[in-house]
Write an enzyme that holds these catalytic residues in place. Sequence first.
Site, PDB file in Angstrom:
ATOM      1  N   ALA A 171       0.826  -1.213   0.000  1.00 26.76           N
ATOM      2  CA  ALA A 171       0.000   0.000   0.000  1.00 26.76           C
ATOM      3  C   ALA A 171       0.858   1.260   0.000  1.00 26.76           C
ATOM      4  O   ALA A 171       0.520   2.247  -0.662  1.00 26.76           O
ATOM      5  CB  ALA A 171      -0.938  -0.005   1.209  1.00 26.76           C
ATOM      6  N   ASP A 172       1.949   1.245   0.732  1.00 25.27           N
ATOM      7  CA  ASP A 172       2.847   2.403   0.741  1.00 25.27           C
ATOM      8  C   ASP A 172       3.503   2.596  -0.621  1.00 25.27           C
ATOM      9  O   ASP A 172       3.609   3.720  -1.131  1.00 25.27           O
ATOM     10  CB  ASP A 172       3.929   2.232   1.805  1.00 25.27           C
ATOM     11  N   MET A 173       3.983   1.499  -1.211  1.00 20.38           N
ATOM     12  CA  MET A 173       4.653   1.618  -2.501  1.00 20.38           C
ATOM     13  C   MET A 173       3.670   2.051  -3.588  1.00 20.38           C
ATOM     14  O   MET A 173       4.008   2.868  -4.461  1.00 20.38           O
ATOM     15  CB  MET A 173       5.323   0.296  -2.875  1.00 20.38           C
ATOM     16  N   GLY A 176       3.084   5.758  -3.085  1.00 24.58           N
ATOM     17  CA  GLY A 176       4.248   6.528  -3.507  1.00 24.58           C
ATOM     18  C   GLY A 176       4.368   6.610  -5.018  1.00 24.58           C
ATOM     19  O   GLY A 176       4.641   7.679  -5.582  1.00 24.58           O
TER      20      GLY A 176
END
Length: 391
Positions: A171-173, A176
């Site tokens: 989810a972070d990648m 980003g």
Amino acid sequence: MVITLEYPLQNIRVLDFSRVLAGPFAGRMLSDMGAEVVKLEPPEGDVTRGWGRMRTGISGYYTQQNSGKRSVCVDLEAEGATPLVRRLAARADVVIENFRPGVMARHGLAWSDLAPENPRLIMLSISGFGQDGPESHRAAYASVLHAESGLVARQSEEDQLSATDPVLSIADMNAGLHGLVAILSALYLRERSGRGQHIDIAMLDTMLITDDYANFTLDEIPLTRGGGEVWDAPGGPIMITGDFRVVWKLLTKHHGVADPTPSGAPLEEKIRLRRQAAGEFFLSFSDRRALIAALDAVNLAWGDIRSNKAAFQSPTAQARGTVAQVDDRAGGTRPVVESPYRFSDAPTHVARGPAYRGEHNREVLEAWLGATASEIDNLEHGGVLNAEVPP
């Protein structure tokens, strides 16, 4: 004549308030493509400064996501901090932040505060559930969005195992990368409109848009699992990609694998027996090279089940220079993963090693604001500027 190639984002200034992963990753990629990225940290620093292997006071996790950036350390609670940061934002092309909605506004640093002073500013705000809406107030980390997006439940159901969080901050990648796309789009639009943009990226949105199984849910039909399967093979397990029906057809047509199913056998029994026969065929080879040759002969895509360490040592990673070496601040180097962009006529590369917290306070304030030595001294004495002492 020597031709100096320009980095794609040369002369773009980025003020990066973000921490941990989603925002810092976007900032790191901008830096690798030539942008001047200044990471604005609080006195306690980004929490990831304590994650991973420490070398000369800097962690491996922080190094991976923040190499190439300069560091300015500001205590936003100190009197005089907000005016200083607003002056920096007025000189920036891009601001990145991933605080919970409302935090920037509480410090007088919301889009509505910054845009009037810099109409060309592009501001990326990453949050779990968007800047407004019924769940915007919620704290969000990658694992929360893995659960909320349906990924954890689906993986558990398909594998018939207890629910667990993936060992990757998907989810972070995703956030980003989508934030990076949006920033580049806004920079291109600014060339035509002359105006900046506030970009609202919700991690939930990025998980759902990058879900290639979403159509099954939206069309309300049973999920058909794609991708690859792991099979036992000489030399260790191997990933073979493709619908098993296609794999079976190729094995019987080109490699003479006999169909073991009796006439009139139920479908489940046919599938079980054919899978058993396929597995026996894969294990029948004397060595892995012979199996791979047989798979290649019928254009079946395969992959070795590698460890992370082996992946970095693979022929492709070695040939492409996937791992770069940066200054470890002790006279040596330490490894980081290089950005994946390979332009035909422009360089991209991690610019430098990681910075100590507040290491570039003076350098940035002088270059961006034309601040004098006495002005910077006063900001330090007033507690607005902070810096750590390197070990």
